[in-house]
Design a protein around this motif. Sequence first.
Motif, PDB file in Angstrom:
ATOM      1  N   SER A  93      45.508 113.605   7.264  1.00  0.00           N
ATOM      2  CA  SER A  93      44.356 112.883   6.657  1.00  0.00           C
ATOM      3  C   SER A  93      45.164 111.439   6.669  1.00  0.00           C
ATOM      4  N   ARG A  94      44.287 110.505   6.591  1.00  0.00           N
ATOM      5  CA  ARG A  94      45.193 109.131   6.536  1.00  0.00           C
ATOM      6  C   ARG A  94      45.950 109.043   5.278  1.00  0.00           C
ATOM      7  N   ALA A  95      45.198 109.324   4.175  1.00  0.00           N
ATOM      8  CA  ALA A  95      45.994 109.168   3.053  1.00  0.00           C
ATOM      9  C   ALA A  95      47.517 109.877   2.962  1.00  0.00           C
ATOM     10  N   ARG A  96      47.277 111.141   3.499  1.00  0.00           N
ATOM     11  CA  ARG A  96      48.508 111.941   3.714  1.00  0.00           C
ATOM     12  C   ARG A  96      49.311 111.283   4.612  1.00  0.00           C
ATOM     13  N   CYS A  97      48.990 110.655   5.620  1.00  0.00           N
ATOM     14  CA  CYS A  97      49.874 110.053   6.488  1.00  0.00           C
ATOM     15  C   CYS A  97      50.321 108.505   6.080  1.00  0.00           C
ATOM     16  N   ALA A  98      49.714 108.037   5.010  1.00  0.00           N
ATOM     17  CA  ALA A  98      50.266 106.960   4.369  1.00  0.00           C
ATOM     18  C   ALA A  98      50.971 107.143   3.488  1.00  0.00           C
ATOM     19  N   ALA A  99      51.011 108.456   2.681  1.00  0.00           N
ATOM     20  CA  ALA A  99      51.949 108.881   1.787  1.00  0.00           C
ATOM     21  C   ALA A  99      53.483 109.340   2.346  1.00  0.00           C
ATOM     22  N   GLN A 100      53.256 109.883   3.592  1.00  0.00           N
ATOM     23  CA  GLN A 100      54.318 110.476   4.397  1.00  0.00           C
ATOM     24  C   GLN A 100      55.138 109.043   4.948  1.00  0.00           C
ATOM     25  N   PHE A 101      54.622 108.229   5.094  1.00  0.00           N
ATOM     26  CA  PHE A 101      54.945 106.746   5.779  1.00  0.00           C
ATOM     27  C   PHE A 101      55.974 105.938   4.619  1.00  0.00           C
ATOM     28  N   PHE A 102      55.082 106.094   3.485  1.00  0.00           N
ATOM     29  CA  PHE A 102      55.568 105.460   2.176  1.00  0.00           C
ATOM     30  C   PHE A 102      57.067 106.103   1.989  1.00  0.00           C
ATOM     31  N   LEU A 103      57.016 107.503   1.700  1.00  0.00           N
ATOM     32  CA  LEU A 103      58.169 108.082   1.402  1.00  0.00           C
ATOM     33  C   LEU A 103      59.401 108.020   2.407  1.00  0.00           C
ATOM     34  N   PHE A 153      61.486 100.629  -3.012  1.00  0.00           N
ATOM     35  CA  PHE A 153      60.292 101.092  -3.516  1.00  0.00           C
ATOM     36  C   PHE A 153      59.369  99.712  -2.966  1.00  0.00           C
ATOM     37  N   CYS A 154      59.810  98.366  -3.049  1.00  0.00           N
ATOM     38  CA  CYS A 154      59.014  97.148  -3.065  1.00  0.00           C
ATOM     39  C   CYS A 154      58.705  97.207  -1.578  1.00  0.00           C
ATOM     40  N   SER A 155      60.012  97.383  -0.757  1.00  0.00           N
ATOM     41  CA  SER A 155      59.772  97.232   0.678  1.00  0.00           C
ATOM     42  C   SER A 155      58.746  98.143   1.122  1.00  0.00           C
ATOM     43  N   ALA A 156      59.162  99.560   0.584  1.00  0.00           N
ATOM     44  CA  ALA A 156      57.856 100.547   1.420  1.00  0.00           C
ATOM     45  C   ALA A 156      56.429 100.250   0.852  1.00  0.00           C
ATOM     46  N   PHE A 157      56.296  99.818  -0.238  1.00  0.00           N
ATOM     47  CA  PHE A 157      55.014  99.635  -0.916  1.00  0.00           C
ATOM     48  C   PHE A 157      54.221  98.463   0.058  1.00  0.00           C
ATOM     49  N   VAL A 158      54.798  97.396  -0.007  1.00  0.00           N
ATOM     50  CA  VAL A 158      54.369  96.200   0.731  1.00  0.00           C
ATOM     51  C   VAL A 158      54.084  96.792   2.218  1.00  0.00           C
ATOM     52  N   ARG A 159      55.058  97.494   3.015  1.00  0.00           N
ATOM     53  CA  ARG A 159      54.908  97.865   4.521  1.00  0.00           C
ATOM     54  C   ARG A 159      53.789  98.881   4.599  1.00  0.00           C
ATOM     55  N   THR A 160      53.731  99.795   3.788  1.00  0.00           N
ATOM     56  CA  THR A 160      52.558 100.764   3.741  1.00  0.00           C
ATOM     57  C   THR A 160      51.308 100.062   3.449  1.00  0.00           C
ATOM     58  N   VAL A 161      51.143  99.352   2.359  1.00  0.00           N
ATOM     59  CA  VAL A 161      49.782  98.925   2.382  1.00  0.00           C
ATOM     60  C   VAL A 161      49.309  97.601   3.653  1.00  0.00           C
ATOM     61  N   THR A 162      50.311  97.199   4.153  1.00  0.00           N
ATOM     62  CA  THR A 162      50.168  96.303   4.957  1.00  0.00           C
ATOM     63  C   THR A 162      49.715  97.204   6.189  1.00  0.00           C
ATOM     64  N   CYS A 179      54.260 110.363  10.787  1.00  0.00           N
ATOM     65  CA  CYS A 179      53.515 109.137  10.612  1.00  0.00           C
ATOM     66  C   CYS A 179      54.385 107.752  10.585  1.00  0.00           C
ATOM     67  N   ASP A 180      55.066 107.586  11.717  1.00  0.00           N
ATOM     68  CA  ASP A 180      56.197 106.282  11.771  1.00  0.00           C
ATOM     69  C   ASP A 180      55.235 105.192  12.341  1.00  0.00           C
ATOM     70  N   LEU A 181      55.965 104.084  11.992  1.00  0.00           N
ATOM     71  CA  LEU A 181      55.219 102.621  12.513  1.00  0.00           C
ATOM     72  C   LEU A 181      55.094 102.505  13.746  1.00  0.00           C
ATOM     73  N   PRO A 182      55.756 102.619  14.789  1.00  0.00           N
ATOM     74  CA  PRO A 182      55.631 102.523  16.236  1.00  0.00           C
ATOM     75  C   PRO A 182      54.449 103.196  16.932  1.00  0.00           C
ATOM     76  N   PRO A 183      54.281 104.430  16.650  1.00  0.00           N
ATOM     77  CA  PRO A 183      53.045 105.274  17.104  1.00  0.00           C
ATOM     78  C   PRO A 183      51.783 105.083  16.463  1.00  0.00           C
ATOM     79  N   LEU A 184      51.888 104.376  14.952  1.00  0.00           N
ATOM     80  CA  LEU A 184      50.812 104.013  14.163  1.00  0.00           C
ATOM     81  C   LEU A 184      50.149 102.711  15.294  1.00  0.00           C
ATOM     82  N   LEU A 185      50.955 101.937  15.427  1.00  0.00           N
ATOM     83  CA  LEU A 185      50.459 100.471  15.907  1.00  0.00           C
ATOM     84  C   LEU A 185      49.908 100.593  17.131  1.00  0.00           C
TER      85      LEU A 185
END
Length: 314
Positions: A93-103, A153-162, A179-185
């Motif tokens: 799911s999108r939420a789980r993907c976001a959680a994995q990306f954040f962690l 934490f601050c870096s991960a939070f801002v990057r995940t929300v963005t 769920c990493d940034l390059p394939p998501l973009l």
Amino acid sequence: MAARNYTPVTEFFLIAFTEHPEWGLPLFLVFLGFYLATLLGNAGMIILIRKARRLHTPMYFFLSHLSSVDICYSSAVVPQMLAVLWEHGALISRARCAAQFFLFTFFASVDCYLLAIMAYDRYVAVCQPLLYVTVMTERARVGLVVGAYVAGFCSAFVRTVTAFTLCFCGSNEINFIFCDLPPLLKLTCGDSFTQEVVIIVFAVFVMPACILVVLVSYLFIIAAVMQIRSPGGRAKTFSTCASHLTAVALFFGTLIFMYLRDDSGRSSEGDRVVSVLYTVVTPMLNPLIYSLRNKEVKQAVVKSLSRPRASGRP
């Protein structure tokens, strides 16, 4: 206007390595072995550092946190990758993907900060040995580690929300191991320039800044080592930094290849291989690097293994 006709993506389908179904089971077993070795090796390093008094120093204090982060860092990615290999693809799911990306982003950022802190620790130990005890106090060590976690934490939070305020539409297939940034973009649609700028700006404060700290620290260390007249003294002094340099080269080398290179000519298969290196292989190798190239760790291991034998004698 055309982008509005797309259906927004609410879940993603990870399909890494699924184009070769015959590789599924062998890769599953290999990565499972790597993951178990990562857990056992880093957990063993943490226990050894806590039990061996000779390892109760600032350098090994930071190393114990690095091992803890490596366990979490690998655990945020590898179980999902094993599920992809076992099931020949995994829906997330999108939420789980976001959680994995954040962690992943959080623990990877903390890893970068800890490696930079350890480089600074070696700089103080080599270049200012008389001030080492007063500089690397317990309060200073705890403050540096807490700062690494807060900054991560601050870096991960801002990057995940963005990243997850972007609009994903069209295909929901991610040909990657997590769920990493390059394939998501690659799945975004519409104007994402502002979000990408924010992501890049915060990325600059993590990896390049940490690399700069490491480079500056080791430039001073090399200058100090070159002033030692005895070749044996030079080798002995620089050997205390060899393990850390190896770990830095492995971790930052693969991250630079993945995130700081030109997008032209990139292949998804090459990206997957590199991602395996920094998510699976590097966390597994760190305990080996610090145990095989470090006399203090070797002596602590030998002593801990000899205790049961000694206690078992009549």
